[in-house]
Write a protein that holds these residues in place. Sequence first.
Motif, short mmCIF file in Angstrom:
data_model
loop_
_atom_site.label_atom_id
_atom_site.label_comp_id
_atom_site.label_asym_id
_atom_site.label_seq_id
_atom_site.Cartn_x
_atom_site.Cartn_y
_atom_site.Cartn_z
N ASP A 81 1.56 -7.90 3.56
CA ASP A 81 0.37 -8.01 4.41
C ASP A 81 0.52 -9.07 5.49
OD1 ASP A 81 0.40 -10.05 2.57
OD2 ASP A 81 -1.75 -9.96 2.13
N LYS A 137 -1.82 0.49 6.89
CA LYS A 137 -2.55 0.29 8.14
C LYS A 137 -1.62 0.11 9.34
CE LYS A 137 -6.39 0.36 5.86
NZ LYS A 137 -7.23 1.58 5.92
N PRO A 160 0.83 -1.22 0.00
CA PRO A 160 0.00 0.00 0.00
C PRO A 160 0.86 1.26 0.00
CG PRO A 160 0.07 -0.95 2.19
CD PRO A 160 0.74 -1.94 1.28
N GLN A 164 4.02 -0.92 7.54
CA GLN A 164 3.58 -0.51 6.21
C GLN A 164 3.75 0.99 6.02
OE1 GLN A 164 -0.46 -1.87 5.85
NE2 GLN A 164 0.10 -4.05 5.95
N LYS A 165 3.48 1.76 7.05
CA LYS A 165 3.68 3.21 6.97
C LYS A 165 5.15 3.53 6.74
CE LYS A 165 -0.36 5.31 8.03
NZ LYS A 165 -0.96 6.43 7.28
N GLN A 178 -6.73 2.64 13.40
CA GLN A 178 -6.38 4.03 13.25
C GLN A 178 -6.76 4.79 14.52
OE1 GLN A 178 -4.78 5.49 10.72
NE2 GLN A 178 -4.58 3.61 9.60
N THR A 234 -0.82 6.59 2.40
CA THR A 234 -2.16 6.96 2.89
C THR A 234 -3.06 5.75 3.08
OG1 THR A 234 -2.78 7.41 0.58
CG2 THR A 234 -2.09 9.29 1.93
N ASP A 235 -2.72 4.62 2.45
CA ASP A 235 -3.54 3.42 2.59
C ASP A 235 -2.95 2.42 3.58
OD1 ASP A 235 -5.31 4.40 0.70
OD2 ASP A 235 -4.25 3.45 -0.97
#
Length: 377
Positions: A331, A17, A11, A21-22, A374, A14-15
């Motif tokens: 993932d 989670k 991702p 991943q960020k 979130q 912005t997508d």
Amino acid sequence: MSPAQTQSPPPVFTDAKTTRQKARSAGLDPDRWYVVEYDKAVKKGQVKEVVFWNNSIALYRDEEGQLNAVQNRCPHRHLKLTHGVVDKCHLRCVYHGWAFDREGKLVDYSHDSFGKPLIKTQLRTYPVRVRYGLIWLFPGDPALAEVHKIPEIPELSGDNPWASFAADFTWKTHHSMVIDNICDFAHAFLHRKYRPFIDAKLTHHEADEDRVYLTYDAYMAGGRVSGIFVDRNRVNTQSIELCYQYPYQWTNTGDSIKNWSFMLPINDRTTRAFFLFYFDAVTIPFLSVKTPKWLTQTVLNIAKPLVFKPILLEDGVALEAEQLGYEEHWDAPPIELNPVVPLFQKLTARKWEEYLARKAGGQSPAQPTEDGAQAAA
């Protein structure tokens, strides 16, 4: 999954989670100074392309010896100016010879203007400095170039700098993976041939808004070659300090062996990493006195290709494999034993969120959590 199906790509930021991943999709805040090249690598009259997070920049040294950096695109037919030539203090496009000065202003054509006045156009320029034999560039808001300073390294400044050397590698990996790697001493098995650190035990770690600081107890420079030149009578080689001082990283062994690491994020899967090592002294077998600077420098020049570069090349192989693994299994649930690694990733993700919020005019994105939920900022 059927043979016809393929894994979806990781991702975008912005997508994303989870914190990992960020971090793996974050850029580095452009409102900082970044090492882009060696000072000696850009001669008078030479132009080179450097890339910061997909942004191409033409770096050139004019005939007066001044370094300049401008947007790498001629506004006429959009050729890269790095295909062009340096003409005195100007940079000319290879196609029509349009010349741009140090401020990025179009100042000359090399052809008939067809009776039209000189077009008023100006390319973006970037602040450039030279420190420690390295070229530093500020890719963000130039008004902040005096707010966020180039790191101070007193051991390499003044009249009697320490012996030092720099090495760089361009790896097909995200910059956050490099930070994880060079701060996580649990991967000694990878370096079992050269043994730069042995039996590392994390003894302390702390984090704040701008850094993650940690210490290990470890037997440093335990290899057959590297261990010969470490002065264990004068230097404590049983522990090491490390710090991810965003966006840089530094280490300190016994206040005598130090290193800074500087990431240049080229894109989301390519990083040029610069490593700057500096030593107070080394030991020479059968020589009991502290080595003079010139002899220390000679030893380092020999050790660089024999010890330091091979160790870092091992890191590069692992990091490029990790990048491919992440792209296939992004993932998968995060598994991390070393408690400092998630802290590196949180810092990287948060700093990028802060930059995006500034860019958007103060809107603050949601914060990532490890379980994918979130949380409000």
